[in-house]
Design an enzyme around this catalytic site. Structure first.
Site, PDB file in Angstrom:
ATOM      1  N   ARG A  56       0.841  -1.196   0.000  1.00 41.60           N
ATOM      2  CA  ARG A  56       0.000   0.000   0.000  1.00 41.60           C
ATOM      3  C   ARG A  56       0.885   1.260   0.000  1.00 41.60           C
ATOM      4  NH1 ARG A  56      -2.061  -3.924  -0.243  1.00 41.60           N
ATOM      5  NH2 ARG A  56      -1.876  -3.298  -2.408  1.00 41.60           N
ATOM      6  N   GLN A  86     -10.536   9.884   7.078  1.00 42.22           N
ATOM      7  CA  GLN A  86     -10.435   8.482   7.463  1.00 42.22           C
ATOM      8  C   GLN A  86      -9.380   7.767   6.632  1.00 42.22           C
ATOM      9  OE1 GLN A  86     -14.566   6.693   8.091  1.00 42.22           O
ATOM     10  NE2 GLN A  86     -15.085   8.606   7.052  1.00 42.22           N
ATOM     11  N   ASP A  89      -3.737   7.564   3.240  1.00 41.20           N
ATOM     12  CA  ASP A  89      -2.811   8.035   2.212  1.00 41.20           C
ATOM     13  C   ASP A  89      -2.426   9.494   2.470  1.00 41.20           C
ATOM     14  OD1 ASP A  89      -4.750   9.875   0.778  1.00 41.20           O
ATOM     15  OD2 ASP A  89      -5.805   7.979   0.492  1.00 41.20           O
ATOM     16  N   HIS A 104      -7.307   7.586  11.178  1.00 40.18           N
ATOM     17  CA  HIS A 104      -6.931   6.172  11.163  1.00 40.18           C
ATOM     18  C   HIS A 104      -5.450   5.946  10.898  1.00 40.18           C
ATOM     19  CE1 HIS A 104     -11.425   5.367  10.102  1.00 40.18           C
ATOM     20  NE2 HIS A 104     -11.236   5.578  11.388  1.00 40.18           N
ATOM     21  N   GLY A 169     -17.278  11.514   0.229  1.00 43.82           N
ATOM     22  CA  GLY A 169     -16.721  10.212  -0.093  1.00 43.82           C
ATOM     23  C   GLY A 169     -16.702   9.220   1.050  1.00 43.82           C
ATOM     24  N   SER A 171     -19.219   6.463   3.532  1.00 44.62           N
ATOM     25  CA  SER A 171     -20.501   5.781   3.698  1.00 44.62           C
ATOM     26  C   SER A 171     -21.141   6.086   5.044  1.00 44.62           C
ATOM     27  CB  SER A 171     -20.297   4.263   3.575  1.00 44.62           C
ATOM     28  OG  SER A 171     -19.435   3.805   4.609  1.00 44.62           O
ATOM     29  N   ALA A 214     -16.510  12.826  -5.998  1.00 42.21           N
ATOM     30  CA  ALA A 214     -15.843  13.864  -5.219  1.00 42.21           C
ATOM     31  C   ALA A 214     -15.411  15.047  -6.085  1.00 42.21           C
ATOM     32  CB  ALA A 214     -14.636  13.263  -4.495  1.00 42.21           C
TER      33      ALA A 214
END
Length: 228
Positions: A56, A86, A89, A104, A169, A171, A214
């Site tokens: 990642r 959240q 990156d 996070h 972006g 939920s 977005a």
């Protein structure tokens, strides 16, 4: 200058090519999230988890901020903007935003397995057996499911101070992050940008839903904000 708080989720990074497990039946890049995003998964197979985040981290070199990241940064000309994300990156940073809270954690940081506050900047791979200064296994600075979210206190303070809230972006299914919207004052206008917006019937504020991606939604948002 009005204080604008942005709560961003995986949808804003998806346009840059970063995948989200919630769009793939609980799989994140082909892995069960319980295997790669929980303390139990790390304890069971630390090598797998370390390699997962190594990949990642490498992926960040191949992706770029999109128009939504850049558009949010440009709004700093007219608003005092804080981004609570959240996402793990660094696309908000590279997009130009100056005040960012990562709920996070961050892929480009590592920490001690024993001390959540022993955090260092980290851009290379993390190998099994690589130690933090306290002698424990070095691990990604990622807040896994079941772990405390240390940045929530600062995020709540920002929500309480906000004059405008923009949710983009996400939920609104992951807590405690989703609960942030309940901390804004009742008179604060809320804009919710998502192509598949979740229902939030418990929201006491006036919510304007912008059912777009977005990047598309940020362009519309800028027009809406000029009318406030």
């Amino acid at each position: 200058m009005k204080k604008l708080l942005v709560l961003s989720g995986a949808g804003i990074s998806a346009e840059s090519g970063i995948k989200t497990f919630r769009d793939a039946d609980g799989l994140w890049e082909g892995h069960d999230v319980m295997e790669v995003a929980t303390p139990e998964g790390f304890q069971k197979n630390p090598a797998l988890v370390l390699e997962f985040y190594n990949q990642r981290r490498k992926q960040l070199k191949d992706v770029k901020p999109n128009a939504a990241h850049i558009g949010l940064a440009e709004l700093e000309k007219d608003f005092d903007i804080s981004v609570v994300t959240q996402n793990v990156d660094d696309l908000h940073e590279r997009g130009g935003s100056s005040k960012i809270v990562h709920l996070h954690g961050q892929l480009l940081q590592a920490r001690s397995s024993h001390n959540p506050e022993a955090i260092i900047d980290w851009t290379a791979d993390i190998a099994l057996g690589q130690k933090a200064t306290d002698g424990s296994q070095l691990r990604p600075h990622i807040v896994w499911f079941g772990e405390a979210v240390p940045a929530m206190e600062e995020a709540i303070r920002l929500a309480d101070d906000a004059d405008i809230l923009v949710v983009i972006g996400t939920s609104l299914q992951v807590y405690p992050a989703a609960g942030l919207i309940s901390y804004v004052r009742p008179e604060v206008p809320v804009f919710y940008i998502d192509p598949k917006p979740a229902e939030i019937p418990w929201m006491p504020n006036a919510v304007e839903v912008i059912s777009m991606t977005a990047s598309e939604g940020i362009a519309v948002l800028r027009k809406r904000l000029t009318a406030l």
